[in-house]
Design an enzyme around this catalytic site. Structure first.
Site, mmCIF file in Angstrom:
data_model
loop_
_atom_site.group_PDB
_atom_site.id
_atom_site.type_symbol
_atom_site.label_atom_id
_atom_site.label_comp_id
_atom_site.label_asym_id
_atom_site.label_seq_id
_atom_site.Cartn_x
_atom_site.Cartn_y
_atom_site.Cartn_z
ATOM 1 N N CYS A 1 0.798 -1.207 0.000
ATOM 2 C CA CYS A 1 0.000 0.000 0.000
ATOM 3 C C CYS A 1 0.840 1.271 0.000
ATOM 4 O O CYS A 1 0.364 2.310 -0.388
ATOM 5 C CB CYS A 1 -0.884 -0.029 1.224
ATOM 6 N N LYS B 1 -6.602 3.213 2.712
ATOM 7 C CA LYS B 1 -7.183 4.524 2.428
ATOM 8 C C LYS B 1 -7.400 4.730 0.939
ATOM 9 O O LYS B 1 -8.459 5.172 0.513
ATOM 10 C CB LYS B 1 -6.265 5.626 2.977
#
EC number: 2.6.1.16
Length: 611
Positions: free
Chosen positions: A2, A606
């Site tokens: 990520c 996110k």
């Protein structure tokens, strides 16, 4: 996924890499690692499953000191979250790779590389990349040439950072479907998947375009396009207050961001409202001419942004009389789409890097849409760069994984779009635009009034402490708000939550209602209020406990099993924005009571930069 950080400098870069990872923690992850070409001339790494703080402890015990390195936070896609699968991945202890994305043909490549004698020690698709690159280096000593050759064999999405012990003065990067940004310094340069990771070392950034490959040295950056041609990318200077990445007086980023909503809504409105109408040129100099041609709107988004799009459909059709379809991006991109003439394609994304939304936009360009418009919070994102028109929300950096202020500013932007289209086409009822413009000016104050109910909602949250399921209800434009409320609760408290139109209760959901399932409802004072009250009686008749956020003029009162929280009165068109606030606060306080990780809920990221 990520997070990626890289650095090449004249100083020790380990602390820079570690700080960059900390700044990317908000994106969600399950393991972390760092690789450094040390001053002793050895490529070494440290990896840990869990938090960046655990990696930091490992580095304190076994320091890595060097001037070239890469680091990564991993959100598991292929292979379990464990140290063995954490990045960076090595080949022959001389080549290291970190990777965001998904390599779709990794199984075939793995078998091919095994037949060449490569031994795999992880379950990841990333390890395929590093061994493939090592194999390519047998044909050329130049890492950039080898990388250009290797990426031609990769199918899928990737953002790559590569270092090679044989070339300790350079950092290589490649981007296809996953964002990368170069941080430009003085005698040092950096790389990251998000410029937030690098703001402690530079405020100058260079964004890689789709298909770019970059060679980054201390004092130079060279970039090639997907066709192998040298190209120069613009250096952009970024200014953002340091407080954006600081919780300040708040316990969590999410609570801070909830309370920032009056301010960021005000910012999103600034410069976009005239005395009695929306300023259409806020969408771009050609907006008025283009909007006059629009006969239909297609909205595409994911998650919370999809819910914003669903609210916009009620506005576009109800206020401006413009037909609108709303679809989840991951579904839109994989079906055969019939495009109506003169349809405006609208994409919504907080980050502007959401993989499915970007892919849907690129697909839309081949389908004959009139034009594309992005509603986005990041002005230098891929979505903005690839769209014809843009309206930027002014939410500022959103650190909490569960979106709050981005959602309400998206709603404001979509209402501005609705009024602009209706204004240009002359389809708004007389006086409606002037009334809504005046109400929009008052909106930040109304949001502040809703936030003042913070203490009341914290007490209501206690009703959920031992619950495992919750039902959210709404009618009309409040149904997507109920969906957003259910999403927030499940995201951060891990309580199963569903949302339904209140009129659908008798078509199934009523079977679930009992004393152990709280039912949360939003009840503005509009033409659907009496019908909604009837729906709520059905819940009470079956022993369900009601939590009702109701307009102060709705005439609803507390009673046995019914908890009414009075909301400030507001014009119905703006009710979806106002009623979002208490649902966010409710979810937050329930999560705090349950002791979950509010800002970084499990299994979530996110910015979803893979499919």
């Amino acid at each position: 996924m990520c997070g990626i950080v890289g650095a090449v400098a004249e100083r020790n870069i380990t602390a820079i890499l570690l700080e960059g990872l900390k700044r990317l923690e908000y994106r969600g992850y399950d393991s972390a690692g760092v690789a450094v070409f040390t001053n002793e001339g050895v490529l070494e790494r440290r990896r840990r499953s869990g938090k960046v703080s655990e990696l930091e402890q490992a580095l304190a015990g076994e320091p890595l000191i060097g001037r070239l390195g890469i680091a990564h936070t991993r959100w598991a896609t292929h292979g379990a979250p464990c140290e063995r699968n954490a990045h960076p991945h090595f080949s022959a202890d001389e080549l290291a790779v970190v990777h965001n994305g998904i390599i779709e043909n990794h199984e075939a490549l793995r078998e091919q590389l095994k037949s060449l004698g490569y031994v795999f020690v992880s379950d990841t698709d990333t390890e395929v990349i590093v061994h493939l690159l090592h194999h390519k280096l047998k044909d050329t000593p130049d890492l950039a040439v080898a990388l250009k050759s290797a990426v031609k064999e990769l199918h899928g999405a990737y953002g790559l950072a590569v270092i090679n012990a044989a070339q300790p003065d350079r950092l290589l990067a490649a981007r296809s479907g996953s964002p990368l940004v170069i941080g430009v310094g003085m005698g040092e340069n950096f790389l990251a998947s998000d410029q937030l990771a690098l703001r402690q070392v530079t405020d100058r950034f260079m964004y890689l375009e789709e298909g770019d490959i970059a060679e980054i040295r201390r004092d130079s950056v060279q970039i090639w396009t997907v066709d192998g041609l040298p190209v120069v990318r613009e250096v952009v200077q970024y200014h953002e207050g340091a407080e954006a990445a600081d919780k300040g007086e708040y316990r969590h980023f999410m609570l801070k961001e909830i309370h920032e909503q009056p301010k960021v809504v005000q910012r999103t409105l600034e410069g976009r409202l005239g005395q009695h109408q929306v300023l259409v040129h806020a969408f771009g100099p050609q907006a008025a001419e283009l909007f006059a041609k629009v006969r239909n709107v297609q909205i595409v988004a994911c998650g919370t942004s999809y819910h914003a799009g669903m609210v916009a459909r009620y506005w576009l059709e109800g206020l401006a009389g413009i037909p609108c379809q709303v679809e989840v991006a991951s579904e839109f991109r994989y079906r055969k789409v019939v495009v109506q003439p003169d349809t405006l394609f609208v994409s919504i994304s907080q980050s502007g890097e959401t993989a499915d939304t970007l892919a849907a936009l690129r697909n839309a360009k081949e389908l004959g849409f009139l034009a594309s418009l992005a509603i986005c919070n990041v002005g230098i994102s891929s979505l903005v760069r690839e769209s014809d028109l843009t309206l930027l929300t002014q939410a500022g950096p959103e650190i909490g994984v569960a979106s709050t202020k981005a959602f309400t500013t998206q709603l404001v932007a979509l209402l501005l779009l609705t009024l602009s289209l209706g204004q240009v086409k002359g389809s708004l009822e007389e006086g409606v635009e002037a009334q809504l413009v005046e109400e929009l000016r008052r909106l930040p104050t109304r949001l502040g009034e809703a936030l003042a109910m913070d203490g009341t909602i914290e007490k209501v949250a206690e009703l959920f402490a031992e619950k495992h399921h919750t039902l959210f209800l709404g009618r009309g434009a409040q149904f997507p708000v109920a969906m957003e409320g259910a999403l927030k609760l499940k995201e951060i408290s891990y309580i199963h939550a569903e949302a339904y139109p209140a009129g659908e209760l008798k078509h199934g959901p009523l079977a679930l209602v009992d004393a152990d399932m709280p039912v949360v409802t939003v009840a503005p004072n509009n033409e659907l209020l009496e019908k909604l009250k009837s729906n709520l009686q059905e819940v009470r008749a079956r022993g369900g406990e009601l939590i009702v956020f109701a307009d102060e003029q709705a005439g609803m009162k507390n009673g046995e099993g019914t908890h009414v929280i009075a909301m400030p009165h507001i014009i119905d068109a703006l009710a979806p924005i106002l009623y979002t606030i208490p649902l966010q606060l409710l979810s937050y306080y329930v999560a705090v009571l349950k002791g979950t990780d509010v800002d970084q809920p499990r299994n979530l990221a996110k910015s979803v930069t893979v499919e």
